[in-house]
Design a protein around this motif. Structure first.
Motif, mmCIF file in Angstrom:
data_model
loop_
_atom_site.group_PDB
_atom_site.id
_atom_site.type_symbol
_atom_site.label_atom_id
_atom_site.label_comp_id
_atom_site.label_asym_id
_atom_site.label_seq_id
_atom_site.Cartn_x
_atom_site.Cartn_y
_atom_site.Cartn_z
ATOM 1 N N ASP A 1 0.858 -1.177 0.000
ATOM 2 C CA ASP A 1 0.000 0.000 0.000
ATOM 3 C C ASP A 1 0.902 1.237 0.000
ATOM 4 O OD1 ASP A 1 -1.628 2.200 0.678
ATOM 5 O OD2 ASP A 1 -3.038 0.920 1.771
ATOM 6 N N ALA B 1 0.343 4.387 -0.200
ATOM 7 C CA ALA B 1 -0.064 5.498 0.657
ATOM 8 C C ALA B 1 0.364 5.234 2.101
ATOM 9 C CB ALA B 1 -1.574 5.702 0.577
ATOM 10 N N TRP C 1 -11.463 5.716 -8.758
ATOM 11 C CA TRP C 1 -11.621 6.943 -7.985
ATOM 12 C C TRP C 1 -12.477 6.685 -6.745
ATOM 13 C CZ3 TRP C 1 -9.198 11.415 -8.040
ATOM 14 C CH2 TRP C 1 -8.578 11.867 -9.215
ATOM 15 N N TYR D 1 -14.158 2.659 -3.392
ATOM 16 C CA TYR D 1 -13.923 3.252 -4.713
ATOM 17 C C TYR D 1 -15.230 3.292 -5.496
ATOM 18 C CZ TYR D 1 -9.032 3.433 -3.629
ATOM 19 O OH TYR D 1 -7.841 3.751 -3.033
ATOM 20 N N VAL E 1 -9.291 10.190 -3.942
ATOM 21 C CA VAL E 1 -8.148 9.294 -4.100
ATOM 22 C C VAL E 1 -8.242 8.590 -5.450
ATOM 23 C CG1 VAL E 1 -6.881 7.338 -3.145
ATOM 24 C CG2 VAL E 1 -8.086 8.912 -1.603
ATOM 25 N N ARG F 1 -6.594 5.584 -7.446
ATOM 26 C CA ARG F 1 -5.760 4.384 -7.326
ATOM 27 C C ARG F 1 -5.531 3.811 -8.714
ATOM 28 N NH1 ARG F 1 -7.655 -0.352 -3.361
ATOM 29 N NH2 ARG F 1 -9.269 -0.631 -4.964
ATOM 30 N N THR G 1 -3.527 0.734 -10.766
ATOM 31 C CA THR G 1 -2.940 -0.586 -10.513
ATOM 32 C C THR G 1 -2.247 -1.106 -11.766
ATOM 33 O OG1 THR G 1 -4.742 -1.027 -8.954
ATOM 34 C CG2 THR G 1 -3.431 -2.923 -9.685
ATOM 35 N N ALA H 1 -0.253 -0.959 -6.732
ATOM 36 C CA ALA H 1 -1.033 0.252 -6.984
ATOM 37 C C ALA H 1 -0.322 1.484 -6.460
ATOM 38 C CB ALA H 1 -2.409 0.141 -6.336
ATOM 39 N N LYS I 1 -1.120 5.575 -5.468
ATOM 40 C CA LYS I 1 -2.258 6.414 -5.104
ATOM 41 C C LYS I 1 -1.877 7.886 -5.197
ATOM 42 C CE LYS I 1 -4.377 3.069 -1.937
ATOM 43 N NZ LYS I 1 -4.805 2.806 -0.535
ATOM 44 N N THR I 2 -2.822 8.681 -5.664
ATOM 45 C CA THR I 2 -2.657 10.128 -5.729
ATOM 46 C C THR I 2 -3.855 10.773 -5.045
ATOM 47 O OG1 THR I 2 -1.509 9.917 -7.853
ATOM 48 C CG2 THR I 2 -2.294 12.103 -7.242
#
Length: 701
Positions: free
Chosen positions: A426, A428, A498, A506, A529, A531, A533, A539, A541-542
């Motif tokens: 993960d 994040a 998203w 999501y 967020v 994600r 992948t 994945a 994340k932004t």
């Protein structure tokens, strides 16, 4: 009658065997200029020498000293400016074998200021070309008692060209005072020392000394092997276990445990260690050692402190503690490699609060590689203040500390921390356990992509996305258009998702791209967020802050601005994490806007900041606290990359970064030099009120 010894041997070699020699006012045996004398199986006790060694004293030549019991003897004098002898056995010459003796409850005393003092138990000094063997001795409950600054080892002191120091038991000796005394041993060879299979336990060095004391002792020589020793339960004012200096050391398969450095009278910060201290003039290769449950009270690591050059390979460093730098390993200087160690369960308190590895300096090319760091407590498992080091291929997981890696290097630097296993994929979560530029603008960036997918690999880059949201704030209902694309350097992107409100669920997905829209109907500050992948299931994340404002509600902002933004009149903005305006981006703040900074946050301008208020409608930069106070937030900083102000031919402002008709209040905290910091830049600062700060109003460099 002025005798140097009750048995005096002058250029002779009688056989002294199975004698009791005691209750004399000189040394028990004094021998001078002898060759191959044998002194064996004697009971030598309660002798008092005012000049030389108390029990046995040999000056010049060679001797075989074996299987004697030497106790309750005392040396209390000096010769010229150099202390002489030991409480128990003293030998100075070209070749000595000191074997299988029991030496206990002797006292070596010196009253010469800054003299190299005698040992409490055994002191052997070799001349040029000498070969000294000290082996199989039991040396217990002896004391070196220094007056003024005189000092020496409580147990055994040995010096010479070649020294073999093996299979001794050195326990409960005291180096009581003076100049850097040693509790257990002080061994110094000019060429080579073999220091192995000794048990050094329960010794005390320098608890009340004027400078650091060494509980277990110290070893120095041009070339040293320190192997298979047990160094445990020692107490020192500066170093609890063992100090290494002046040479090249191979340190293997030692047990260093339960030693304690009190730190109560250290001379220089960082010159302390609970277990092992490597000085700046030493080069050491450490392998196969167990360094466990040591404690340092000030100025160094609980386990190992390094100021020289060191390779630390395949050691177990666990359950150590420090109230200063690190529980496990501290490095202050030199070229070092920390490879394939298990570093676990260490703790630290105090300002540093680094439980595993603390790096404050070190040469380029130093590395932390293939270690296991787990279950370390305190605030951070690894701390570095320089990118001269790399952190690669480690297993860094399940630490109790909130930060696995804390990077405090300069803000324009990047630390290579790639190809590690962080206990999760993960990204994040990994980012949250790394302290770097995203947490404070004064620190550099940690690069942790690629990372390991499991503790056995493989290494994999996670996808990197380019995200835009338009608008990022406004009044409800707020319609936001999201666009996103991503790349993966070692694979392919297979899924975009998203989570529009950051609740962990999501709401939208696509295999093509991240382009979609969403309406926010309820006021609030949201974190959307994205994600992305890749084909191996890793994945990236932004996060995007979205402010959907009800009347009078503040909009949360923070992090790096991804696109040109305007903060319009009629809104209040709350900075929850430091703002970065990157190169090529313009942030425009309109008149009347109030920007409130949370504690410790700030704004760094690497692009363009246009903050132009009016006299009757200024822009306000202030604290978010209910009761504002000076130093609540950090700064507005213009870096050398920011766009400078430009002026037309009449001298009027025409473009570039500007603060005009602004109020800048209650900042200057977090070590800022100025609440407005200008570093190799030229913004236009005009008609502003700058007050109630704990730093300079404007600092320009």
């Amino acid at each position: 009658s002025g005798a140097k010894g009750v048995v005096e041997i002058l250029s002779a070699s009688p056989f002294i065997d199975r004698c009791e020699i005691g209750h004399n006012t000189a040394a028990g045996i004094y021998a001078s200029n002898v060759q191959g004398i044998h002194i064996t199986h004697n009971d030598i006790h309660d002798n008092r020498s005012t000049v030389l060694g108390g029990g046995i004293s040999v000056e010049g030549g060679s001797a075989f000293i074996q299987a004697n019991t030497v106790y309750n003897n005392r040396n209390g004098g000096f010769h010229g400016s150099v202390a002489r002898g030991a409480g128990g056995i003293s030998a100075k010459g070209s070749a000595f074998q000191v074997l299988d003796n029991v030496v206990h409850h002797n006292i070596g005393q010196v009253s010469v200021s800054y003299a190299a003092g005698p040992a409490g138990g055994i002191d052997v000094e070799g001349v040029t070309g000498s070969h000294i063997t000290v082996s199989g001795n039991t040396v217990t409950d002896n004391q070196e008692y220094g007056v003024n600054d005189g000092s020496g080892p409580g147990g055994i002191g040995a010096s010479g060209e070649v020294i073999t120091f093996t299979h001794n038991i050195i326990s409960n000796n005291v180096g009581s005072s003076g100049f850097s005394p040693f509790g257990g041993v002080g061994v110094g060879g000019t060429t080579f020392v073999l220091f192995s299979h000794n048990i050094i336990t329960g010794n005390t060095g320098g608890i009340s000394s004027r400078r650091n004391g060494y509980g277990g002792g110290g070893v120095s020589a041009q070339d040293v092997i320190v192997g298979s020793n047990v160094i445990s339960g020692n107490i020192g004012g500066g170093v609890g276990g063992l100090m290494l200096e002046n040479g090249t050391f191979t340190v293997t398969n030692n047990l260093i445990e339960n030693n304690f450095a009190t730190g109560q009278l250290m001379d220089n910060g960082g010159n302390n260690a609970g277990g092992l201290y490597i000085r700046s003039n030493a080069t050491a290769n450490l392998s196969g050692n167990t360094v466990i449950s040591n404690t340092c009270n000030s100025g160094g690591a609980g386990g190992i402190t390094i100021r020289g050059n060191a390779t630390v390979l395949s050691n177990t460093i666990s359950l150590n503690s420090s109230d200063s730098t690190a529980g496990g390993i501290t490095v202050f200087s030199g070229s070092s490699s920390i490879i394939s160690n298990t570093i676990s369960g260490n703790t630290a308190s105090g300002s540093a609060q680094t439980s595993g590895i603390y790096i404050e300096g070190g040469d380029a090319g130093s590395k932390i590689q293939e270690n296991i760091l787990t279950q370390n407590g305190s605030n951070r498992a690894i701390y570095l203040n320089t990118n001269n080091w790399t952190v690669n291929n480690n297993y860094i997981f399940s630490n109790i500390a909130p930060y696995d890696l804390y990077y405090d290097g300069p803000s324009d630097t990047t630390l290579d921390a790639t190809n590690n296993w962080w206990g999760t994929t993960d990204t994040a979560e990994i980012a949250n356990r790394i302290w770097d530029h995203s947490d404070t603008l004064d620190s550099g960036v940690v690069q942790f992509n690629p990372l390991m997918m499991t503790d056995q690999g493989p290494s994999n880059h996670f996808p990197v996305a380019i995200v835009n949201a338009d608008p990022t704030f406004g009044s409800v209902p707020l319609d936001v258009t999201f666009t996103a694309s991503a790349t993966d350097v070692d694979g392919s992107v297979v899924l975009y998702e998203w989570d529009f409100d950051g609740d962990g669920f999501y709401d939208w997905s696509s295999t093509i791209n991240g382009n979609t829209s969403h309406q926010y109907t309820t006021g609030g500050n949201y974190v959307a967020v994205l994600r992305v992948t890749d084909n191996l299931g890793l994945a990236g994340k932004t996060l995007v802050k979205i402010g959907a404002a009800e009347p009078g509600q503040s909009i949360d902002v923070g992090g790096q601005i991804a696109q040109n933004q305007v903060w319009p009149a009629g809104f209040h903005f709350r900075v929850t994490e430091s703002i970065v305006v990157p190169m090529g981006i313009t942030l425009t703040i309109e008149s009347g806007v109030e920007v409130r900074f949370a504690s410790g946050t700030g704004m760094q301008v690497e692009g363009t900041l246009l903050a132009r208020g009016f006299e009757n409608s200024p822009i306000v930069f202030t604290s978010d606290a209910v009761t504002p106070a000076a130093g609540d937030w950090a700064f507005i900083r213009f870096t050398d990359n920011s766009v400078d102000a430009v002026f037309d031919t009449t001298g009027d402002y025409s473009g570039g970064s500007v603060l005009q008709h602004c109020r800048v209040l209650y900042g200057g905290g977090s070590g800022a030099k100025g609440v407005v910091e200008i570093l190799s830049a030229s913004p236009f600062i005009d008609r502003c009120e700058i007050g109630h700060n704990t730093a300079a109003g404007i600092y320009a460099s």
